[in-house]
Design a protein around this motif. Sequence first.
Motif, PDB file in Angstrom:
ATOM      1  N   GLU B  64      65.707  89.053 -52.741  1.00 58.32           N
ATOM      2  CA  GLU B  64      64.530  88.731 -51.950  1.00 58.32           C
ATOM      3  C   GLU B  64      63.819  87.527 -52.542  1.00 58.32           C
ATOM      4  O   GLU B  64      64.014  87.197 -53.716  1.00 58.32           O
ATOM      5  CB  GLU B  64      63.591  89.939 -51.918  1.00 58.32           C
ATOM      6  CG  GLU B  64      64.185  91.095 -51.155  1.00 58.32           C
ATOM      7  CD  GLU B  64      63.243  92.272 -51.054  1.00 58.32           C
ATOM      8  OE1 GLU B  64      62.038  92.085 -51.256  1.00 58.32           O
ATOM      9  OE2 GLU B  64      63.735  93.369 -50.779  1.00 58.32           O
ATOM     10  N   VAL B  65      62.965  86.927 -51.719  1.00 53.87           N
ATOM     11  CA  VAL B  65      62.219  85.739 -52.141  1.00 53.87           C
ATOM     12  C   VAL B  65      61.482  86.014 -53.461  1.00 53.87           C
ATOM     13  O   VAL B  65      61.476  85.179 -54.367  1.00 53.87           O
ATOM     14  CB  VAL B  65      61.219  85.330 -51.035  1.00 53.87           C
ATOM     15  CG1 VAL B  65      60.381  84.142 -51.468  1.00 53.87           C
ATOM     16  CG2 VAL B  65      61.968  85.017 -49.748  1.00 53.87           C
ATOM     17  N   GLY B  66      60.905  87.216 -53.552  1.00 51.79           N
ATOM     18  CA  GLY B  66      60.140  87.577 -54.742  1.00 51.79           C
ATOM     19  C   GLY B  66      60.970  87.533 -56.021  1.00 51.79           C
ATOM     20  O   GLY B  66      60.458  87.210 -57.095  1.00 51.79           O
ATOM     21  N   LEU B  69      61.152  83.906 -57.216  1.00 52.42           N
ATOM     22  CA  LEU B  69      59.854  83.472 -57.745  1.00 52.42           C
ATOM     23  C   LEU B  69      59.593  84.106 -59.105  1.00 52.42           C
ATOM     24  O   LEU B  69      59.123  83.443 -60.030  1.00 52.42           O
ATOM     25  CB  LEU B  69      58.731  83.833 -56.771  1.00 52.42           C
ATOM     26  CG  LEU B  69      58.755  83.121 -55.412  1.00 52.42           C
ATOM     27  CD1 LEU B  69      57.524  83.492 -54.606  1.00 52.42           C
ATOM     28  CD2 LEU B  69      58.836  81.611 -55.557  1.00 52.42           C
ATOM     29  N   LYS B  70      59.914  85.388 -59.221  1.00 55.89           N
ATOM     30  CA  LYS B  70      59.686  86.089 -60.496  1.00 55.89           C
ATOM     31  C   LYS B  70      60.505  85.437 -61.615  1.00 55.89           C
ATOM     32  O   LYS B  70      60.036  85.314 -62.746  1.00 55.89           O
ATOM     33  CB  LYS B  70      60.072  87.559 -60.379  1.00 55.89           C
ATOM     34  CG  LYS B  70      59.003  88.430 -59.717  1.00 55.89           C
ATOM     35  CD  LYS B  70      57.955  88.879 -60.738  1.00 55.89           C
ATOM     36  CE  LYS B  70      57.009  89.916 -60.174  1.00 55.89           C
ATOM     37  NZ  LYS B  70      56.140  89.456 -59.106  1.00 55.89           N
ATOM     38  N   PHE B  72      61.382  82.314 -61.870  1.00 57.30           N
ATOM     39  CA  PHE B  72      60.714  81.073 -62.290  1.00 57.30           C
ATOM     40  C   PHE B  72      59.426  81.382 -63.051  1.00 57.30           C
ATOM     41  O   PHE B  72      59.110  80.737 -64.051  1.00 57.30           O
ATOM     42  CB  PHE B  72      60.414  80.183 -61.081  1.00 57.30           C
ATOM     43  CG  PHE B  72      61.643  79.528 -60.520  1.00 57.30           C
ATOM     44  CD1 PHE B  72      62.340  78.594 -61.276  1.00 57.30           C
ATOM     45  CD2 PHE B  72      62.104  79.850 -59.262  1.00 57.30           C
ATOM     46  CE1 PHE B  72      63.489  77.982 -60.777  1.00 57.30           C
ATOM     47  CE2 PHE B  72      63.251  79.250 -58.750  1.00 57.30           C
ATOM     48  CZ  PHE B  72      63.945  78.316 -59.508  1.00 57.30           C
ATOM     49  N   GLU B  73      58.710  82.371 -62.556  1.00 62.41           N
ATOM     50  CA  GLU B  73      57.444  82.750 -63.176  1.00 62.41           C
ATOM     51  C   GLU B  73      57.667  83.172 -64.624  1.00 62.41           C
ATOM     52  O   GLU B  73      56.835  82.932 -65.491  1.00 62.41           O
ATOM     53  CB  GLU B  73      56.843  83.916 -62.378  1.00 62.41           C
ATOM     54  CG  GLU B  73      55.346  83.852 -62.269  1.00 62.41           C
ATOM     55  CD  GLU B  73      54.783  85.097 -61.605  1.00 62.41           C
ATOM     56  OE1 GLU B  73      55.374  85.598 -60.627  1.00 62.41           O
ATOM     57  OE2 GLU B  73      53.739  85.561 -62.077  1.00 62.41           O
ATOM     58  N   LEU B  97      72.109  85.850 -44.928  1.00 62.21           N
ATOM     59  CA  LEU B  97      70.697  86.187 -45.124  1.00 62.21           C
ATOM     60  C   LEU B  97      70.180  85.519 -46.402  1.00 62.21           C
ATOM     61  O   LEU B  97      69.088  84.960 -46.428  1.00 62.21           O
ATOM     62  CB  LEU B  97      70.526  87.701 -45.254  1.00 62.21           C
ATOM     63  CG  LEU B  97      70.653  88.529 -43.973  1.00 62.21           C
ATOM     64  CD1 LEU B  97      70.661  90.005 -44.309  1.00 62.21           C
ATOM     65  CD2 LEU B  97      69.509  88.206 -43.033  1.00 62.21           C
ATOM     66  N   TYR B 104      64.148  79.257 -47.569  1.00 55.56           N
ATOM     67  CA  TYR B 104      62.717  79.542 -47.425  1.00 55.56           C
ATOM     68  C   TYR B 104      62.024  79.389 -48.779  1.00 55.56           C
ATOM     69  O   TYR B 104      60.957  78.782 -48.884  1.00 55.56           O
ATOM     70  CB  TYR B 104      62.529  80.968 -46.890  1.00 55.56           C
ATOM     71  CG  TYR B 104      61.087  81.400 -46.781  1.00 55.56           C
ATOM     72  CD1 TYR B 104      60.327  81.073 -45.662  1.00 55.56           C
ATOM     73  CD2 TYR B 104      60.473  82.127 -47.804  1.00 55.56           C
ATOM     74  CE1 TYR B 104      58.997  81.465 -45.567  1.00 55.56           C
ATOM     75  CE2 TYR B 104      59.136  82.518 -47.708  1.00 55.56           C
ATOM     76  CZ  TYR B 104      58.412  82.185 -46.590  1.00 55.56           C
ATOM     77  OH  TYR B 104      57.099  82.562 -46.494  1.00 55.56           O
ATOM     78  N   LEU B 108      58.963  77.050 -50.246  1.00 55.05           N
ATOM     79  CA  LEU B 108      57.808  77.658 -50.909  1.00 55.05           C
ATOM     80  C   LEU B 108      57.604  77.022 -52.289  1.00 55.05           C
ATOM     81  O   LEU B 108      56.474  76.750 -52.706  1.00 55.05           O
ATOM     82  CB  LEU B 108      58.049  79.170 -51.031  1.00 55.05           C
ATOM     83  CG  LEU B 108      56.875  80.052 -51.420  1.00 55.05           C
ATOM     84  CD1 LEU B 108      55.703  79.861 -50.480  1.00 55.05           C
ATOM     85  CD2 LEU B 108      57.293  81.519 -51.407  1.00 55.05           C
ATOM     86  N   LEU B 109      58.703  76.756 -52.985  1.00 56.94           N
ATOM     87  CA  LEU B 109      58.608  76.130 -54.310  1.00 56.94           C
ATOM     88  C   LEU B 109      57.948  74.758 -54.206  1.00 56.94           C
ATOM     89  O   LEU B 109      57.135  74.376 -55.048  1.00 56.94           O
ATOM     90  CB  LEU B 109      60.002  76.001 -54.948  1.00 56.94           C
ATOM     91  CG  LEU B 109      60.627  77.291 -55.480  1.00 56.94           C
ATOM     92  CD1 LEU B 109      62.062  77.054 -55.935  1.00 56.94           C
ATOM     93  CD2 LEU B 109      59.806  77.874 -56.624  1.00 56.94           C
ATOM     94  N   ILE B 112      54.355  75.195 -53.967  1.00 56.29           N
ATOM     95  CA  ILE B 112      53.801  75.609 -55.254  1.00 56.29           C
ATOM     96  C   ILE B 112      53.702  74.417 -56.202  1.00 56.29           C
ATOM     97  O   ILE B 112      52.773  74.311 -56.998  1.00 56.29           O
ATOM     98  CB  ILE B 112      54.683  76.725 -55.876  1.00 56.29           C
ATOM     99  CG1 ILE B 112      54.600  77.991 -55.025  1.00 56.29           C
ATOM    100  CG2 ILE B 112      54.288  77.025 -57.307  1.00 56.29           C
ATOM    101  CD1 ILE B 112      55.649  79.035 -55.355  1.00 56.29           C
TER     102      ILE B 112
END
Lengths: 222, 153
Positions: B64-66, B69-70, B72-73, B97, B104, B108-109, B112
């Motif tokens: 998933e997108v999260g 992101l996690k 990278f975070e 998918l 996507y 989003l990146l 950010i």
Amino acid sequence: MIVAQRKIIPEILEKLKYHKKILVLGCGTCVTVCLAGGEREVCIIASALRMASKLHGYSLDIEELTIERQCDNIFIEMAAEATERNDAVLSLGCGAGVQAVAERYPYKPVYAGLDTAFIGILEERGVWTEKCIACGECVLSDYGGICPVARCAKRLLNGPCGGSKEDRCEVSPDRECAWQLIYRRLKDIGQLDRLKNIAVPKSWNKSRDGGYRVIIRDDHRI
Amino acid sequence: MQIKDEIDKQEKSGEPAGTVFEPKIVAFCCHYCAYAAADLAGSMRIQYPANVRIIRTPCTGRLEVGYFLKAFENGADGVLVAGCLEGGCHFQEGNLLAKKRVNYTRKLLEEIGVEEDRLRMVNVSAAEARPLADNIIDMVKTIRKLGPNPLKG
């Protein structure tokens, strides 16, 4: 259901720049279904804001929480403690949710993380379309269940305009002409004669022109 | 060590030893293809840079997108998503998918302020040990050019 989409990160960040501790509050109802403000989106937006704020030289301290419904005080209550310990709330609810949360916590800044778009349905995977503008006086029964008020660009009640091409709306070729749909539908259900009735100009008194609307059910009040 | 030496030679040319940035790349590998390809690379003694940390997933469609992101975070310099060849997904459409979600997330990146090229999806079959190694090498090169994850600064 109510359909919304998320605002872009720089826009949200700009609104939040005066705060340090933020509660990102999701809603488990309509906006979860339209993939804009549910638990998953709370996680994504919280992550994105943490990263973006860090890159802008300050770090937002973000707490994540999703409640069942943001437009209902019983559920908003469940966010009371989390709201208390943060400086501001970024609501991922629809417009009604944002306002309900703001009313419940009068001394806490509440910001909108979504743009609420319309009342609509999931057409196919990842596609939502508008079906109702909440005009206050439903005419669907006269038009075979297809709303000319919401789906005809000109809101015509007595047949199509001269601009439609085949079954396409002249405003945009990727939109269907609502009147073509109404004609087909009435034909299919054997009610074409309904089109012989001339609709009088629609009364907009029950729409929002007189300010916000209130419905009172005395039988449910104490 | 041949491939690793090759990259090192290219990247380090003209620079004093020890100054080349060694990125940390999280590689989400599908159990049915890329993970097996990485396994095969081992059996075939094909070398790829040790910069990747492989995480096995049942299908890239599970990601998933999260998750991206996690990663990278938490300090990843790059994220590589390695799924089956298009049309060859064990679960029919999981990799398609994943492709959409990766695209996507790339957008989003950008919003950010993190370079979108830090996230990439590649498609390999279970038999393609060499292409997988090449993709990893290419990813390492890209991330070296981009430098460390800006969030770590």
